[in-house]
Scaffold this active site. Structure first.
Site, short mmCIF file in Angstrom:
data_model
loop_
_atom_site.label_atom_id
_atom_site.label_comp_id
_atom_site.label_asym_id
_atom_site.label_seq_id
_atom_site.Cartn_x
_atom_site.Cartn_y
_atom_site.Cartn_z
NE ARG A 8 -1.65 1.45 3.78
CZ ARG A 8 -1.02 2.54 4.20
NH1 ARG A 8 -1.13 3.67 3.54
NH2 ARG A 8 -0.26 2.51 5.27
CB VAL A 9 1.82 3.95 -2.03
CG1 VAL A 9 3.09 3.14 -2.15
CG2 VAL A 9 0.97 3.82 -3.27
CB SER A 10 -0.32 7.52 1.59
OG SER A 10 0.02 6.73 2.70
CB THR A 11 -0.29 10.05 -2.60
OG1 THR A 11 1.10 9.89 -2.81
CG2 THR A 11 -0.54 10.69 -1.25
CD GLN A 14 3.46 7.84 -0.89
OE1 GLN A 14 2.56 7.06 -0.64
NE2 GLN A 14 4.09 8.52 0.03
#
Length: 191
Positions: A8-11, A14
């Site tokens: 998982r990445v936040s944005t 990324q």
């Protein structure tokens, strides 16, 4: 007995490549991904992973904080997995839930990760407060309506223009106009 990876990445800016490479080196059979904040309880990739995982499967993450942003959420997920007989492993921390020490260490690390986020948040609030005291303004996103635009919006409203027409004229959203022109509640006298 499948090894299932989660990254998982936040944005959107990324990249998942670092996590996916680590998961592939760990020998996962399938990787589920999300580009969403860890604070969201429901994430499509995580939801799919949880629905897919079966008893004796192992969910592998690159780092514990990829699973969730709060200790409570991570612990709830780990508890749900444990009840279903699904194992868990975090590559960076070298943790897994196959033994009692792994379970204790995961709890402690999740607590420290949440503490770190709380400290960062506290520092941010202190920095914003110091900036306001120095006269640097509020911080955060600038207001959509300057005082002059707000006065113009009031004038247009007094002329009978609709909120939609005013929003179009000023180049802002309709909700911005509704909030700006909403009557302020009367305050009770102090005393």
């Amino acid at each position: 007995m499948a090894l299932l990876g989660y990254a998982r990445v936040s944005t959107d800016g990324q990249e998942l490549a670092l996590q996916e490479d680590a998961l592939n080196r760990a020998g996962v059979d399938r990787i589920f991904t999300d580009k969403a904040s860890g604070t969201l309880a429901s994430r499509p990739g995580l939801d799919s992973l949880l629905a897919y995982a079966r008893e004796n499967d192992t969910i592998v993450v690159w780092r514990l904080d990829r699973l969730g942003r709060s200790t409570r959420h991570v612990l709830d997920l780990l508890h749900q997995l444990s009840e279903r007989g699904v194992l868990f492993r975090s590559i960076t921390e070298g943790l897994d839930t196959t033994g009692p020490m792994g379970k204790v260490m995961i709890t402690m690390i999740a607590a420290f990760a949440e503490l770190e986020r709380d400290i960062i948040s506290e520092r941010t609030r202190a920095g914003l407060k110091a900036a306001r005291e120095r006269g640097a303004g509020q911080g955060g996103r600038p207001r959509a309506l300057s005082p002059a635009k707000l006065e113009f919006a009031r004038t247009l409203r007094a002329q009978g223009k609709s909120a939609v027409a005013i929003a179009t004229e000023l180049g802002v959203g309709r909700a911005t106009i509704y909030r700006a022109l909403a009557p302020t509640p009367a305050r009770a006298p102090l005393g």
